[in-house]
Design a protein around this motif. Structure first.
Motif, PDB file in Angstrom:
ATOM      1  N   LEU A  29      16.290 -22.265  39.880  1.00 22.73           N
ATOM      2  CA  LEU A  29      16.707 -21.988  41.248  1.00 22.73           C
ATOM      3  C   LEU A  29      17.256 -20.567  41.360  1.00 22.73           C
ATOM      4  CD1 LEU A  29      18.376 -24.311  43.739  1.00 22.73           C
ATOM      5  CD2 LEU A  29      19.366 -22.050  43.429  1.00 22.73           C
ATOM      6  N   ARG A  30      16.805 -19.872  42.387  1.00 23.01           N
ATOM      7  CA  ARG A  30      17.303 -18.527  42.665  1.00 23.01           C
ATOM      8  C   ARG A  30      17.816 -18.471  44.098  1.00 23.01           C
ATOM      9  NH1 ARG A  30      12.688 -14.409  40.820  1.00 23.01           N
ATOM     10  NH2 ARG A  30      11.334 -15.967  41.796  1.00 23.01           N
ATOM     11  N   ALA A  31      18.890 -17.761  44.303  1.00 21.98           N
ATOM     12  CA  ALA A  31      19.508 -17.672  45.621  1.00 21.98           C
ATOM     13  C   ALA A  31      19.863 -16.223  45.914  1.00 21.98           C
ATOM     14  CB  ALA A  31      20.762 -18.544  45.697  1.00 21.98           C
ATOM     15  N   GLN A  32      19.893 -15.888  47.203  1.00 23.15           N
ATOM     16  CA  GLN A  32      20.259 -14.535  47.623  1.00 23.15           C
ATOM     17  C   GLN A  32      21.064 -14.612  48.907  1.00 23.15           C
ATOM     18  OE1 GLN A  32      17.695 -11.869  50.039  1.00 23.15           O
ATOM     19  NE2 GLN A  32      17.559 -10.597  48.195  1.00 23.15           N
ATOM     20  N   HIS A  54      22.572 -11.672  44.316  1.00 21.27           N
ATOM     21  CA  HIS A  54      21.671 -12.679  43.789  1.00 21.27           C
ATOM     22  C   HIS A  54      22.405 -13.623  42.842  1.00 21.27           C
ATOM     23  CE1 HIS A  54      18.710  -9.580  45.059  1.00 21.27           C
ATOM     24  NE2 HIS A  54      18.014 -10.647  45.385  1.00 21.27           N
ATOM     25  N   ARG A  55      21.848 -14.823  42.759  1.00 25.46           N
ATOM     26  CA  ARG A  55      22.462 -15.854  41.917  1.00 25.46           C
ATOM     27  C   ARG A  55      21.341 -16.738  41.362  1.00 25.46           C
ATOM     28  NH1 ARG A  55      27.602 -18.374  41.896  1.00 25.46           N
ATOM     29  NH2 ARG A  55      27.559 -20.569  41.275  1.00 25.46           N
ATOM     30  N   THR A  56      21.472 -17.166  40.135  1.00 25.27           N
ATOM     31  CA  THR A  56      20.506 -18.092  39.548  1.00 25.27           C
ATOM     32  C   THR A  56      21.223 -19.377  39.134  1.00 25.27           C
ATOM     33  OG1 THR A  56      20.822 -17.155  37.326  1.00 25.27           O
ATOM     34  CG2 THR A  56      19.048 -16.240  38.667  1.00 25.27           C
ATOM     35  N   GLY A  57      20.483 -20.494  39.159  1.00 22.76           N
ATOM     36  CA  GLY A  57      21.016 -21.767  38.700  1.00 22.76           C
ATOM     37  C   GLY A  57      21.540 -22.656  39.793  1.00 22.76           C
ATOM     38  N   PRO A  94      15.535  -6.822  50.260  1.00 22.82           N
ATOM     39  CA  PRO A  94      16.070  -6.653  48.909  1.00 22.82           C
ATOM     40  C   PRO A  94      15.567  -7.786  48.015  1.00 22.82           C
ATOM     41  CG  PRO A  94      17.739  -7.640  50.305  1.00 22.82           C
ATOM     42  CD  PRO A  94      16.494  -7.491  51.152  1.00 22.82           C
ATOM     43  N   THR A  95      15.168  -7.454  46.795  1.00 22.22           N
ATOM     44  CA  THR A  95      14.683  -8.475  45.862  1.00 22.22           C
ATOM     45  C   THR A  95      15.365  -8.315  44.516  1.00 22.22           C
ATOM     46  OG1 THR A  95      12.806  -7.066  45.209  1.00 22.22           O
ATOM     47  CG2 THR A  95      12.419  -8.675  46.963  1.00 22.22           C
ATOM     48  N   ASP A  96      15.388  -9.427  43.768  1.00 20.36           N
ATOM     49  CA  ASP A  96      15.921  -9.371  42.413  1.00 20.36           C
ATOM     50  C   ASP A  96      14.828  -8.846  41.480  1.00 20.36           C
ATOM     51  OD1 ASP A  96      14.176 -11.457  41.850  1.00 20.36           O
ATOM     52  OD2 ASP A  96      15.729 -12.999  41.752  1.00 20.36           O
ATOM     53  N   PRO A  97      15.127  -8.639  40.193  1.00 20.47           N
ATOM     54  CA  PRO A  97      14.107  -8.093  39.286  1.00 20.47           C
ATOM     55  C   PRO A  97      12.833  -8.918  39.214  1.00 20.47           C
ATOM     56  CG  PRO A  97      16.273  -7.874  38.299  1.00 20.47           C
ATOM     57  CD  PRO A  97      16.456  -8.684  39.538  1.00 20.47           C
TER      58      PRO A  97
END
Length: 386
Positions: A29-32, A54-57, A94-97
């Protein structure tokens, strides 16, 4: 998540939003959380803050961050227009890597020309910009893209859209989406005629125009200047001529009102099954112009010449390069001396008459393989009284 399930919520800032994560954490799960905050300034200038986290998990259970200038990059944003009454619509993602993220429109369309200072989150965030010029009815007329690009924390940048000289540039944007390609006995071509002077991939509504592929004096394919052109061609080596031309409406722009280009090249069936890129080249003219598309009348302006495509792929590929200028819409042309500095950068200098209203260019390039291009840009930029 990787299953492709997602949700997005938007708020204009007037509504309090409370968040909490439910259920077990999941590594996929990825969140922004992202937003734009605006501080209006005098004479249409303003300051924007574009922040993304950004946040994962798991999803956010509340979010509190203290952001300083050391955490962001500064972007001096300019969006040009050469006509009055035009508006800007800007969408920034905006995006994460890994490429995850969602975009946010500006709260409202803004008047053009536009100048703003924008501060964006830097660490772990990449930004993609979409900037469109829209008419009074909100219909998109001209559009540019940039990115995704990562900014270093504390760095400073300049980002200008829709300033001249607008014209062909095979290196603008993705690059691979443009040019001429040969696969077996099929030849496909597409070149965007309205990339801006900063090298951003661009598109524009056109009033008329065409794309035409010829060989041996015979037209083998013809279509719109804004679409792909495809044709089945003989297997043997043959000379080809690709012509493109498009005009734009005066209510959309007073610069680069007509752009035309003609390429000549030779092609034969490739030995393999893969698509082969054919040797098309472009020359981008990149002077420093005001956001309204003008330079001072009676002044002298340096115009850098930036090569794209085959001629720009490596040093020493240019056999001939000539530039001509016109101050009467192309009725008469005057040659300009092409200069190359110690670092190999090419440019011309244009001395503007005090009474002229616009500057047009014609560029001829020939590479070491004998392939050629001629670009003609009518009203490339305007001249304003000092």
């Amino acid at each position: 998540m990787t299953a492709g399930v997602g949700n997005t919520w938007y708020t204009d800032g007037s509504t309090q939003v409370l968040t909490a994560a439910l259920g077990p954490a999941g590594a996929d799960l990825r969140a922004q959380y992202n937003g734009v905050w605006k501080r209006p300034g005098a004479a249409g200038a303003h300051t924007d803050y574009r922040l993304a986290f950004h946040r994962t998990g798991s999803w956010f259970t509340g979010l509190r961050r203290s952001v300083t200038k050391a955490d962001v990059a500064e972007v001096k944003l300019g969006f040009g227009a050469s006509v009055t009454g035009a508006k800007a619509r800007i969408w920034v993602t905006p995006t994460d890597p890994g490429g995850f993220g969602t975009g946010v429109w500006e709260p409202a369309d803004q008047s053009l020309p536009l100048a703003a200072t924008t501060y964006v989150s830097a660490a772990g965030v990449r930004w993609t910009w979409y900037a469109a010029q829209v008419d009074a009815e909100g219909e998109g007329r001209i559009a540019y893209t940039e990115g995704p690009v990562a900014y270093r924390p504390g760095s400073r940048h300049t980002l200008k859209f829709n300033t001249g000289v607008v014209g062909p540039d095979l290196d603008a944007g993705a690059g691979a989406d443009q040019g001429a390609h040969r696969t077996g006995d099929y030849l496909d071509t597409r070149v965007q005629l309205f990339n801006d002077g900063a090298g951003h991939s661009g598109s524009s509504v056109v009033t008329d125009g065409f794309a035409r592929l010829e060989s041996g004096g015979r037209v083998i394919a013809e279509g719109s200047a804004t679409d792909w052109l495809s044709a089945e061609v003989p297997a043997g080596s043959a000379a080809y001529r690709l012509s493109m031309e498009a005009s734009r409406a005066p209510e959309d722009t007073a610069t680069s009102t007509k752009v035309a280009a003609v390429w000549t090249f030779t092609s034969a069936r490739p030995s393999g099954e893969e698509s082969v890129r054919l040797p098309l080249s472009t020359v981008r003219l990149a002077p420093d112009l005001a956001l309204d598309g003008t330079a001072p009348a009676g002044s002298t302006l340096k115009v850098p010449l930036l090569l794209g495509g085959a001629a720009g792929a490596a040093v020493g590929q240019v056999a001939e390069l000539a530039v001509r200028v016109s101050f009467d819409g192309g009725a008469t042309w005057k040659p300009l001396a092409v200069r190359t500095d110690a670092k190999g950068a090419r440019s011309v200098s244009v001395k503007h008459p005090a009474t002229a209203g616009a500057v047009s260019f014609q560029v001829d390039l020939k590479d070491k393989g004998g392939n050629t291009v001629r670009e003609t840009i009518t009203n490339a930029y305007l001249l304003a009284a000092r």
